[in-house]
Motif scaffolding. Sequence first.
Motif, PDB file in Angstrom:
ATOM      1  N   LYS A  12      37.953 -28.842  36.637  1.00 14.98           N
ATOM      2  CA  LYS A  12      36.790 -29.432  36.697  1.00 14.98           C
ATOM      3  C   LYS A  12      35.612 -29.074  35.808  1.00 14.98           C
ATOM      4  CE  LYS A  12      33.410 -27.467  39.535  1.00 14.98           C
ATOM      5  NZ  LYS A  12      32.831 -26.915  40.520  1.00 14.98           N
ATOM      6  N   SER A  13      35.730 -27.893  35.150  1.00 17.63           N
ATOM      7  CA  SER A  13      34.882 -27.495  33.980  1.00 17.63           C
ATOM      8  C   SER A  13      35.493 -28.358  32.544  1.00 17.63           C
ATOM      9  CB  SER A  13      35.333 -26.051  33.526  1.00 17.63           C
ATOM     10  OG  SER A  13      36.521 -25.613  33.225  1.00 17.63           O
ATOM     11  N   LEU A  14      36.575 -28.687  32.495  1.00 17.70           N
ATOM     12  CA  LEU A  14      36.982 -29.733  31.203  1.00 17.70           C
ATOM     13  C   LEU A  14      36.421 -31.015  31.692  1.00 17.70           C
ATOM     14  CD1 LEU A  14      40.924 -29.058  30.405  1.00 17.70           C
ATOM     15  CD2 LEU A  14      38.855 -28.751  29.120  1.00 17.70           C
ATOM     16  N   LEU A  15      36.442 -31.612  32.962  1.00 15.55           N
ATOM     17  CA  LEU A  15      35.887 -33.026  33.083  1.00 15.55           C
ATOM     18  C   LEU A  15      34.426 -32.966  32.845  1.00 15.55           C
ATOM     19  CD1 LEU A  15      36.745 -35.667  33.857  1.00 15.55           C
ATOM     20  CD2 LEU A  15      36.433 -35.083  36.321  1.00 15.55           C
ATOM     21  N   GLU A  16      33.894 -31.841  33.081  1.00 13.88           N
ATOM     22  CA  GLU A  16      32.362 -31.813  32.790  1.00 13.88           C
ATOM     23  C   GLU A  16      32.086 -31.919  31.465  1.00 13.88           C
ATOM     24  OE1 GLU A  16      30.857 -29.243  36.603  1.00 13.88           O
ATOM     25  OE2 GLU A  16      31.401 -28.044  34.720  1.00 13.88           O
ATOM     26  N   GLU A  17      32.864 -31.081  30.539  1.00 12.23           N
ATOM     27  CA  GLU A  17      32.861 -31.435  28.993  1.00 12.23           C
ATOM     28  C   GLU A  17      33.070 -32.777  28.583  1.00 12.23           C
ATOM     29  OE1 GLU A  17      35.106 -28.382  26.917  1.00 12.23           O
ATOM     30  OE2 GLU A  17      34.597 -27.054  28.536  1.00 12.23           O
ATOM     31  N   ILE A  18      34.002 -33.346  29.108  1.00 12.30           N
ATOM     32  CA  ILE A  18      34.465 -34.630  28.595  1.00 12.30           C
ATOM     33  C   ILE A  18      33.772 -35.625  29.003  1.00 12.30           C
ATOM     34  CG2 ILE A  18      36.730 -36.256  28.668  1.00 12.30           C
ATOM     35  CD1 ILE A  18      38.381 -33.968  28.835  1.00 12.30           C
TER      36      ILE A  18
END
Length: 249
Positions: free
Chosen positions: A108-114
Motif C-alpha cells: 500500500k505504501s508503494l502504491l501511495e507513492e506511485i
Amino acid sequence: MDEIPTFVVDPLPEGLDRGYVVLNRPWAFVQWLEKATIEEEYILMAEPDHIFANPLPNLAHGDNPAGFPFFYIKPTEHKKIVRKFYPEEKGPVTDIDPIGNSPVIIKKSLLEEISPTWVNVSLRMKDDPETDKAFGWVLEMYAYAVASALHGVRHILRKDFMLQPPWDLEVGKRFIIHYTYGCDYNMKGELTYGKIGEWRFDKRSHLSGPPPKNLSLPPPGVPESVVRLVTMVNEATANIPGWDSLNSG
C-alpha cells in the motif's frame, strides 16, 4: 456493490478523459488511498473481467510488487516515445516492466507513492498526440509501468498470475482467468477467432446487461480454460442473490 464492499470516487473533471474512460482509474486510486480506511499492508489491483481460478497467495515480496507480463506492452520498442516521460538520467528503458496496473499485488505504501505520478503520466501521455496514437487503448497501462519505473519500483513478473482464453488452453495452477478475448468456436470445437462462432462467449455480448443464468457450455473439443470460464460464470450467476432481477432491469 451488495456483494463487495465498495468505495465510490469522483470522475476526472468533465472532458479531461476525452472519451478514454480508463484515465479515471489512476485518479480513482489516488482518491481511494487518500480517503478510505485501508487496514491491509498489500493491495491487489484486479478488474471486473477477472475470475479467481485458484486461491491467490501474496505473490509480492516486500518492496517488489508482483505483476503479469503482457506480450503487447513493449517499452523497448517505443523507446523514442517512452523517453518523453522516462528521461535518460533515470536509467535504461529496460527498467520499465512490460506490465499494466492489473493484475498487480503491491505494498500500500508503494502504491501511495506511485499513484499521483501514474495520474500525471497518464494525462501527459493522453495530451501528446504521438503517444496517444502509438499506445491507444493501452496508454494507461504504459503510464503505470513508467510511473513505477520513475519511483525505482521493479515488479516480479509472474506468468502464472493470469491466463487469457482462448489462447491459454489450460488453467493448471494459474490464479486468474481474464476473459477479455471473445471465444468463438464451431460445433466441432474448432476456434473461429475473428468470426462469430456457432458457439460463443464474449463479454461484449452483454454490454446492455448482465449475462443470463445457465449459459450453454461449449461443444466437445473446446479447451478446458474456456469450459472452466463459462462454468464459473454460471456458478456465480446461480449463487448471487437476485440475479434475475438484475437482468430484468
